[in-house]
Design a protein around this motif. Structure first.
Motif, mmCIF file in Angstrom:
data_model
loop_
_atom_site.group_PDB
_atom_site.id
_atom_site.type_symbol
_atom_site.label_atom_id
_atom_site.label_comp_id
_atom_site.label_asym_id
_atom_site.label_seq_id
_atom_site.Cartn_x
_atom_site.Cartn_y
_atom_site.Cartn_z
ATOM 1 N N LEU A 88 -30.139 -48.875 -35.390
ATOM 2 C CA LEU A 88 -31.049 -48.556 -34.519
ATOM 3 C C LEU A 88 -31.725 -49.442 -34.362
ATOM 4 O O LEU A 88 -32.477 -49.808 -34.949
ATOM 5 C CB LEU A 88 -31.622 -47.036 -34.849
ATOM 6 C CG LEU A 88 -31.293 -45.991 -35.704
ATOM 7 C CD1 LEU A 88 -29.630 -45.753 -36.655
ATOM 8 C CD2 LEU A 88 -31.809 -44.429 -35.783
ATOM 9 N N ARG A 89 -31.996 -49.486 -32.865
ATOM 10 C CA ARG A 89 -32.522 -50.779 -32.470
ATOM 11 C C ARG A 89 -33.544 -50.587 -31.737
ATOM 12 O O ARG A 89 -34.189 -49.331 -30.589
ATOM 13 C CB ARG A 89 -30.821 -51.208 -31.028
ATOM 14 C CG ARG A 89 -30.534 -52.165 -31.788
ATOM 15 C CD ARG A 89 -29.183 -52.492 -30.685
ATOM 16 N NE ARG A 89 -27.795 -52.829 -31.548
ATOM 17 C CZ ARG A 89 -26.497 -52.861 -30.921
ATOM 18 N NH1 ARG A 89 -26.609 -52.950 -29.816
ATOM 19 N NH2 ARG A 89 -25.300 -53.038 -31.127
ATOM 20 N N THR A 90 -34.502 -50.902 -32.183
ATOM 21 C CA THR A 90 -35.541 -51.104 -31.439
ATOM 22 C C THR A 90 -36.305 -52.524 -30.703
ATOM 23 O O THR A 90 -36.046 -53.711 -31.154
ATOM 24 C CB THR A 90 -36.855 -50.520 -32.034
ATOM 25 O OG1 THR A 90 -37.828 -51.860 -33.376
ATOM 26 C CG2 THR A 90 -36.909 -49.787 -33.577
ATOM 27 N N PRO A 91 -37.349 -52.777 -29.968
ATOM 28 C CA PRO A 91 -37.309 -54.013 -29.487
ATOM 29 C C PRO A 91 -37.517 -54.830 -30.156
ATOM 30 O O PRO A 91 -37.359 -56.493 -30.314
ATOM 31 C CB PRO A 91 -38.753 -53.255 -28.720
ATOM 32 C CG PRO A 91 -38.763 -52.095 -28.142
ATOM 33 C CD PRO A 91 -38.012 -51.193 -29.571
ATOM 34 N N PHE A 127 -42.508 -47.234 -39.836
ATOM 35 C CA PHE A 127 -42.114 -47.499 -38.263
ATOM 36 C C PHE A 127 -43.715 -47.107 -37.963
ATOM 37 O O PHE A 127 -44.326 -46.023 -38.067
ATOM 38 C CB PHE A 127 -41.096 -46.131 -37.949
ATOM 39 C CG PHE A 127 -39.798 -46.202 -38.749
ATOM 40 C CD1 PHE A 127 -38.841 -46.871 -37.706
ATOM 41 C CD2 PHE A 127 -39.768 -45.752 -39.386
ATOM 42 C CE1 PHE A 127 -37.263 -46.836 -37.772
ATOM 43 C CE2 PHE A 127 -38.336 -45.666 -39.621
ATOM 44 C CZ PHE A 127 -37.202 -46.668 -38.843
ATOM 45 N N LEU A 128 -43.672 -48.055 -36.651
ATOM 46 C CA LEU A 128 -44.980 -47.819 -35.842
ATOM 47 C C LEU A 128 -44.903 -47.386 -34.951
ATOM 48 O O LEU A 128 -44.639 -47.490 -34.429
ATOM 49 C CB LEU A 128 -45.828 -49.784 -35.161
ATOM 50 C CG LEU A 128 -46.745 -49.739 -34.535
ATOM 51 C CD1 LEU A 128 -47.872 -48.916 -35.385
ATOM 52 C CD2 LEU A 128 -46.910 -50.911 -34.361
ATOM 53 N N VAL A 129 -45.901 -46.016 -34.654
ATOM 54 C CA VAL A 129 -45.800 -44.784 -33.952
ATOM 55 C C VAL A 129 -47.588 -44.888 -33.403
ATOM 56 O O VAL A 129 -48.180 -44.872 -34.055
ATOM 57 C CB VAL A 129 -45.226 -43.446 -35.200
ATOM 58 C CG1 VAL A 129 -43.870 -43.678 -35.077
ATOM 59 C CG2 VAL A 129 -46.572 -43.464 -35.566
ATOM 60 N N GLY A 130 -46.764 -44.101 -32.052
ATOM 61 C CA GLY A 130 -48.371 -43.958 -31.269
ATOM 62 C C GLY A 130 -49.372 -43.368 -32.301
ATOM 63 O O GLY A 130 -50.331 -43.061 -32.060
ATOM 64 N N ASP A 131 -48.856 -41.791 -32.080
ATOM 65 C CA ASP A 131 -49.386 -40.789 -33.463
ATOM 66 C C ASP A 131 -49.122 -40.062 -34.789
ATOM 67 O O ASP A 131 -47.846 -39.170 -34.805
ATOM 68 C CB ASP A 131 -49.834 -39.527 -31.801
ATOM 69 C CG ASP A 131 -50.461 -38.133 -32.560
ATOM 70 O OD1 ASP A 131 -51.167 -38.392 -33.875
ATOM 71 O OD2 ASP A 131 -51.552 -37.496 -31.667
ATOM 72 N N GLY A 172 -49.935 -53.632 -28.937
ATOM 73 C CA GLY A 172 -49.402 -53.329 -27.984
ATOM 74 C C GLY A 172 -47.887 -52.674 -28.465
ATOM 75 O O GLY A 172 -46.460 -52.860 -27.929
ATOM 76 N N GLY A 173 -47.485 -52.237 -30.275
ATOM 77 C CA GLY A 173 -46.492 -51.976 -30.975
ATOM 78 C C GLY A 173 -45.714 -51.037 -31.389
ATOM 79 O O GLY A 173 -44.598 -50.476 -30.448
ATOM 80 N N ALA A 174 -46.802 -50.093 -30.964
ATOM 81 C CA ALA A 174 -46.622 -48.387 -31.350
ATOM 82 C C ALA A 174 -45.202 -48.142 -29.463
ATOM 83 O O ALA A 174 -46.074 -48.370 -28.296
ATOM 84 C CB ALA A 174 -47.854 -47.335 -31.134
ATOM 85 N N VAL A 175 -44.405 -47.020 -30.361
ATOM 86 C CA VAL A 175 -43.258 -46.916 -29.138
ATOM 87 C C VAL A 175 -43.001 -45.429 -29.127
ATOM 88 O O VAL A 175 -42.553 -44.886 -27.860
ATOM 89 C CB VAL A 175 -41.552 -47.532 -29.210
ATOM 90 C CG1 VAL A 175 -42.309 -49.206 -28.798
ATOM 91 C CG2 VAL A 175 -41.214 -47.075 -30.640
ATOM 92 N N ARG A 176 -43.834 -44.746 -30.001
ATOM 93 C CA ARG A 176 -43.015 -43.477 -30.009
ATOM 94 C C ARG A 176 -44.654 -42.155 -30.111
ATOM 95 O O ARG A 176 -44.892 -42.804 -30.369
ATOM 96 C CB ARG A 176 -42.483 -42.706 -31.850
ATOM 97 C CG ARG A 176 -42.304 -41.408 -31.191
ATOM 98 C CD ARG A 176 -41.561 -40.914 -32.554
ATOM 99 N NE ARG A 176 -41.247 -39.481 -32.457
ATOM 100 C CZ ARG A 176 -40.448 -38.534 -33.714
ATOM 101 N NH1 ARG A 176 -40.351 -39.037 -34.627
ATOM 102 N NH2 ARG A 176 -40.576 -37.649 -33.298
ATOM 103 N N ALA A 224 -35.911 -38.003 -36.635
ATOM 104 C CA ALA A 224 -37.143 -38.605 -37.215
ATOM 105 C C ALA A 224 -37.334 -39.561 -35.958
ATOM 106 O O ALA A 224 -38.621 -39.816 -35.936
ATOM 107 C CB ALA A 224 -36.349 -39.798 -39.042
ATOM 108 N N THR A 225 -36.773 -40.387 -35.423
ATOM 109 C CA THR A 225 -37.220 -41.529 -34.565
ATOM 110 C C THR A 225 -36.913 -41.839 -33.395
ATOM 111 O O THR A 225 -38.004 -42.505 -32.674
ATOM 112 C CB THR A 225 -36.881 -43.231 -35.262
ATOM 113 O OG1 THR A 225 -35.245 -43.044 -34.743
ATOM 114 C CG2 THR A 225 -36.469 -43.343 -36.874
#
Length: 136
Positions: A38-41, A73-77, A132-136, A23-24
């Protein structure tokens, strides 16, 4: 103080880790067969088996019994995430919807029934808040 993680207790660690990896798009780091992260920044999603509960306090957590917490979860789209997860996720609570606070959100349940929200800021205020937070 820094918020660093949230932990989900489950009866099936491998199943839940597999779900969140897919999913991520984040690969889990396994410490033991009963614990993976599951590590994110900015934060970590920890997944632990029921055998870890007595290490803290016996009976203090029960798997698949959450009725109040939403993991986000913050995502780009978010619309693309919805498309990517269709056919994989079996329990969408609501499709992409723009919320009054400026995020476009996708709400679903993981295999244990926990609520998960993927969101993309869409109003100028929300975009500025999460710049600046979205990573996917």
């Amino acid at each position: 103080m820094n918020f660093v993680s949230i932990r989900i207790i489950t009866g099936d660690v491998a199943r839940l880790v597999e779900f969140y990896e897919r999913a991520t798009g984040v690969r889990a780091v396994w410490a033991t067969e009963d614990f993976a992260e599951l590590r994110t920044p900015v934060a970590t999603l920890a997944i632990a088996g029921t055998r870890t509960v007595p290490l803290f306090a016996p009976g203090s957590a029960r798997p698949a019994d959450n009725h109040s917490v939403i993991t986000e979860f913050l995502v780009g789209d978010v619309d693309r995430v919805h498309q990517d997860l269709s056919g994989f996720v079996t329990d969408f609570v609501s499709g992409p919807t723009t919320m009054p606070w400026g995020n476009r959100s996708l709400l679903l349940r993981d295999p244990d029934g926990n609520l998960v929200n993927f969101f993309t800021p869409v109003t100028p205020e929300a975009v500025a808040k999460f710049a600046g937070g979205a990573v996917r």
